[in-house]
Scaffold this motif. Sequence first.
Motif, PDB file in Angstrom:
ATOM      1  N   SER A   1      22.803  -1.209   0.379  1.00  0.00           N
ATOM      2  CA  SER A   1      23.635  -0.381  -0.502  1.00  0.00           C
ATOM      3  C   SER A   1      23.695   1.069  -0.044  1.00  0.00           C
ATOM      4  O   SER A   1      24.577   1.814  -0.474  1.00  0.00           O
ATOM      5  CB  SER A   1      23.082  -0.450  -1.925  1.00  0.00           C
ATOM      6  N   ALA A   2      22.769   1.470   0.840  1.00  0.00           N
ATOM      7  CA  ALA A   2      22.728   2.863   1.284  1.00  0.00           C
ATOM      8  C   ALA A   2      23.582   3.111   2.511  1.00  0.00           C
ATOM      9  O   ALA A   2      23.693   4.262   2.946  1.00  0.00           O
ATOM     10  CB  ALA A   2      21.282   3.275   1.568  1.00  0.00           C
ATOM     11  N   ILE A   3      24.155   2.072   3.087  1.00  0.00           N
ATOM     12  CA  ILE A   3      24.992   2.226   4.282  1.00  0.00           C
ATOM     13  C   ILE A   3      26.441   2.314   3.831  1.00  0.00           C
ATOM     14  O   ILE A   3      27.048   1.312   3.436  1.00  0.00           O
ATOM     15  CB  ILE A   3      24.777   1.064   5.265  1.00  0.00           C
ATOM     16  N   GLU A   4      26.986   3.524   3.883  1.00  0.00           N
ATOM     17  CA  GLU A   4      28.342   3.734   3.386  1.00  0.00           C
ATOM     18  C   GLU A   4      29.394   3.281   4.393  1.00  0.00           C
ATOM     19  O   GLU A   4      30.408   2.702   4.019  1.00  0.00           O
ATOM     20  CB  GLU A   4      28.531   5.227   3.054  1.00  0.00           C
TER      21      GLU A   4
ATOM     22  N   PRO B   1      16.813  11.638   7.590  1.00  0.00           N
ATOM     23  CA  PRO B   1      16.223  12.900   8.064  1.00  0.00           C
ATOM     24  C   PRO B   1      17.107  14.084   7.712  1.00  0.00           C
ATOM     25  O   PRO B   1      18.283  13.951   7.391  1.00  0.00           O
ATOM     26  CB  PRO B   1      16.151  12.691   9.585  1.00  0.00           C
ATOM     27  N   GLU B   2      16.537  15.243   7.786  1.00  0.00           N
ATOM     28  CA  GLU B   2      17.271  16.464   7.472  1.00  0.00           C
ATOM     29  C   GLU B   2      18.421  16.654   8.454  1.00  0.00           C
ATOM     30  O   GLU B   2      18.275  16.474   9.657  1.00  0.00           O
ATOM     31  CB  GLU B   2      16.326  17.668   7.542  1.00  0.00           C
ATOM     32  N   GLY B   3      19.564  16.997   7.950  1.00  0.00           N
ATOM     33  CA  GLY B   3      20.740  17.225   8.778  1.00  0.00           C
ATOM     34  C   GLY B   3      21.673  16.032   8.854  1.00  0.00           C
ATOM     35  O   GLY B   3      22.785  16.147   9.391  1.00  0.00           O
ATOM     36  N   PHE B   4      21.262  14.878   8.295  1.00  0.00           N
ATOM     37  CA  PHE B   4      22.109  13.685   8.310  1.00  0.00           C
ATOM     38  C   PHE B   4      22.448  13.308   6.882  1.00  0.00           C
ATOM     39  O   PHE B   4      21.626  13.436   5.960  1.00  0.00           O
ATOM     40  CB  PHE B   4      21.406  12.521   9.012  1.00  0.00           C
ATOM     41  N   THR B   5      23.670  12.872   6.685  1.00  0.00           N
ATOM     42  CA  THR B   5      24.171  12.597   5.338  1.00  0.00           C
ATOM     43  C   THR B   5      24.489  11.129   5.084  1.00  0.00           C
ATOM     44  O   THR B   5      24.624  10.728   3.935  1.00  0.00           O
ATOM     45  CB  THR B   5      25.443  13.417   5.094  1.00  0.00           C
ATOM     46  N   SER B   6      24.651  10.310   6.138  1.00  0.00           N
ATOM     47  CA  SER B   6      25.029   8.913   5.913  1.00  0.00           C
ATOM     48  C   SER B   6      24.620   8.072   7.116  1.00  0.00           C
ATOM     49  O   SER B   6      24.328   8.588   8.206  1.00  0.00           O
ATOM     50  CB  SER B   6      26.540   8.775   5.671  1.00  0.00           C
ATOM     51  N   ARG B   7      24.599   6.781   6.864  1.00  0.00           N
ATOM     52  CA  ARG B   7      24.325   5.819   7.931  1.00  0.00           C
ATOM     53  C   ARG B   7      25.585   5.004   8.196  1.00  0.00           C
ATOM     54  O   ARG B   7      26.436   4.838   7.312  1.00  0.00           O
ATOM     55  CB  ARG B   7      23.192   4.874   7.543  1.00  0.00           C
TER      56      ARG B   7
ATOM     57  N   GLY C   1      23.439   3.685  13.342  1.00  0.00           N
ATOM     58  CA  GLY C   1      23.068   5.082  13.522  1.00  0.00           C
ATOM     59  C   GLY C   1      23.282   5.884  12.258  1.00  0.00           C
ATOM     60  O   GLY C   1      23.496   5.338  11.171  1.00  0.00           O
ATOM     61  N   MET C   2      23.228   7.208  12.416  1.00  0.00           N
ATOM     62  CA  MET C   2      23.347   8.149  11.303  1.00  0.00           C
ATOM     63  C   MET C   2      24.363   9.219  11.662  1.00  0.00           C
ATOM     64  O   MET C   2      24.552   9.558  12.836  1.00  0.00           O
ATOM     65  CB  MET C   2      21.985   8.804  11.016  1.00  0.00           C
TER      66      MET C   2
ATOM     67  N   ARG D   1      25.300  13.116  15.493  1.00  0.00           N
ATOM     68  CA  ARG D   1      25.306  11.664  15.456  1.00  0.00           C
ATOM     69  C   ARG D   1      24.059  11.162  16.175  1.00  0.00           C
ATOM     70  O   ARG D   1      23.760  11.607  17.285  1.00  0.00           O
ATOM     71  CB  ARG D   1      26.552  11.099  16.134  1.00  0.00           C
ATOM     72  N   ALA D   2      23.330  10.290  15.543  1.00  0.00           N
ATOM     73  CA  ALA D   2      22.142   9.698  16.154  1.00  0.00           C
ATOM     74  C   ALA D   2      22.269   8.190  16.095  1.00  0.00           C
ATOM     75  O   ALA D   2      22.763   7.638  15.113  1.00  0.00           O
ATOM     76  CB  ALA D   2      20.878  10.162  15.434  1.00  0.00           C
ATOM     77  N   GLY D   3      21.808   7.544  17.122  1.00  0.00           N
ATOM     78  CA  GLY D   3      21.927   6.090  17.185  1.00  0.00           C
ATOM     79  C   GLY D   3      22.829   5.692  18.319  1.00  0.00           C
ATOM     80  O   GLY D   3      23.112   6.463  19.235  1.00  0.00           O
ATOM     81  N   GLY D   4      23.322   4.509  18.293  1.00  0.00           N
ATOM     82  CA  GLY D   4      24.182   4.045  19.377  1.00  0.00           C
ATOM     83  C   GLY D   4      24.562   2.603  19.177  1.00  0.00           C
ATOM     84  O   GLY D   4      24.321   2.005  18.137  1.00  0.00           O
TER      85      GLY D   4
END
Length: 867
Positions: A712-715, A823-829, A846-847, A853-856
């Motif tokens: 539910s947290a992955i928009e 983490p701080e600086g990220f708003t969504s996954r 990712g996020m 953008r983090a992840g891949g």
Amino acid sequence: MNAFATIIGGPIAFRLAWGLVHSLWQGALIAAALAAVLPFLRGRPGARYAAGWLALVALAATVPLSAAFAPDDAEPVATAIERPVVVVVPKPPLVAPQPSAAVASPVASPTPAEPAPTPPVAALAPITKPPAPIPADPWRMLRPFAPWIAGGWLLGALLLAFWRLGGWFRLRGLRRSATPASDDLQAVLDRVARRLKVGRAVKLLESARVRAPAVVGWLRPAVLAPLGMLAGMPIEQVELILAHELAHVRRGDFLANLLQTAFETLLFYHPAAWWISRTIRAEREACCDDAVVAATGERLTYGRALAHLAELCAEPLSVPASGGDLLTRVRRIVRPEPIRPLPQAVGGVLALAATLAVTALVAAPQAVKEAVAADPPAGDRPRIVSVSPADGATDVPVETEIRIRFDRPMSPTKTILEWAIGGPAWFWPQGSWRYDEEAREFTLPVRLTPGVKHRLNLNVKQPAGRGDDYEGFRAADGRAAEVFQWSFATVAPRPVPEGAPNPMMGDVRPRNSRGEVGLLTLVTIPFDRPMDPNSYEFSREEGYIGGDAGPRILEASYDAAKFSFSFLMSMPSNWYGELLPQKFRSVEGAPASRYPLVYRTLHKPFDDALSERVAEAARSPKLREVVERTREASRKIESATIHATVTQGMSLAPTKQWLDRIWTYGATFRTAPGGKFTAEVDELMGLRYRVGSDGTTCWADNPREPASAPASAIEDKKMSLIDPFDAHGQATVADLIRDRKLEYVGQSDVNGRRCHEIRSWNLDPRFPDMLPHWFIDAETFLPARVVSSWSIAFDFTYEDINANVPDDVFRVPPGVPPPAPLPEGFTSRYLFARDGTDGYLGVGWGMLGNAKRAGGGISFGAPADRR
């Protein structure tokens, strides 16, 4: 000459003669056993063919077996009569002569008063050893005739071998003197070859020196037909006749016939060998006849085709043509023989098989039995057993197959093969990679640039720290093969005949104009004579406005009836420049005249011809039917396992449509009700991408940063599994066809499955070569193949459709940490998983936030930002 006489007169000749003579009655028994078994196999030509081969091999084995069991005292013929023996005896004592004294008689001992003196030399007394009695075995009577039997067999075998060799050279001469058939007939042959799944290129040649169609060659097979014969037959009969010859190619009968000829040459003296050989040839034709009937179902038409063939060949039906008695074959095809029930045949077949198995067991030396090596150690890297074309080969045909055989079972979805970058050698695949599990061999049909040296690299070396040292071909246990290199040269183009006219270009469309053409433009270039469909290229001169990007060939085709090429070109926006056609040649090899094509683009998506085509396609009722049935099939799937094989090419020649590299990877997707799914793509550059969800928690199991989060947290979540045409969306079929600009192309065959082909003209200016083609299975209406662009294709197989998929595969894997706050600086996954059935295949996790953008992930057919 003395050595030859020694061999003929020595023990070797006796053993050879012993084997030849004993093979006469042994071969008669084998032929009788075959004659007794064949009636039980009536209606089964394949089994009868195998039984004939077993009998022929067993008959040939009787000669060395009998020779091996010949008597050990086999000696030259002279030793069987008598031989002089020299014996050393003491000289008689010096005594008074007596009338009864004789040289060989016992003498009285010398008296002590007069001892016998020691003789200075030994006296030689010739005596004769009585001859040994002749044994009761009557076969030893052949001793005096052994040299004649062995010499006669050797002379006869040599004469027949030279005669057969002359026939071989005559056959090669027929092929060299033959001329290629018309493009229409070659197209018929290619179509039939695809239908019969013939895995190699076959040429159709015509010759005035043959009376009936025949297959010549094994490595480079060709069908040799009488000049003009096929043109005089109805097309349906031509297809059936060619299907028969292609069945020979698929079975490898040309090589089998060469081996059979060798047996006939060595067993020329044996009547049973010739009868068994005739049986094999007859059953070989019957096997091919059955293959044609099974593939086409045209039993009566095929019978008429054979009868028509006999008329065109000016041969009565009772005369063999193309092997076997035509009258018997026609009767058998029209009125098939009843198949004996299998239990009635078991006794006879087992008896013959047991006899031949014992013969083979006795004949096989222990060294041969130990030659079958076990699989290499599991930890060892896979090794290449052979490649084709071979390293250093010359005059390799332009249309050929790349074959790579390994020493152990391999993964069928992991390959990398590349040509030396920057050289003149290129290739274009003529089909997909095929993997033969039994032979452990990969096969890729290709078209090669002619007259150049091709340098190939198998697998690539990875940078340190990226898992295995090598990427590409990988064994079933996961070990990758090392880099392997080899080279070969293709055959040079035929010299242009003197006086051959140069082809002239006709009315090119679109015409040279300063007016705007589309970002997708269909360029048509007609000529005034037949052209080589594989010879074309454009050199481009950059325009006055455009940047470095230039036009690219997305598709190329040739209309043999109109001598016309069609090129679907992807044109850059805001481009003004020239396309210079070059390397266009006639079928004789004469270069075409050329002049530049000057075009300019702005932002217009299609040229006028394509715009009309897209508008007309939207009105197709067949397109609407296939799209609707495909969407219905997608809606009915609640759970499934999807296996996708990704084939991707790379090209540094955008205006040639040739490739430098081709590689494949596998992907597996699973879905189940309740939001459960997994998506896994094979390792690429040492990285393995795997994401999934058990319905409540989504996770990413990757070597770099495994992570999880509540579903539910992955928009931003993009999921598309077995959904080529947005089955769960709100758009109607008409809206979908209009928005995606779909077109129904027709039906085609994909890996033996009949499919409907649908393409999209939905142009994205950022990615103009992404125009998906869907090949929808005509029975299941699920995608069998999707060609995402000119260099990327996905092939699909399905398992467990609407079956229970175990929940274990969806659970969060061990080692993946529990969900944690952003983490701080990220708003969504974000998470995306697309199986390729909609034209784009990829997985990612990712996020996002604050322009970071983090992840891949990994994506085929579209960049990751089109998830």
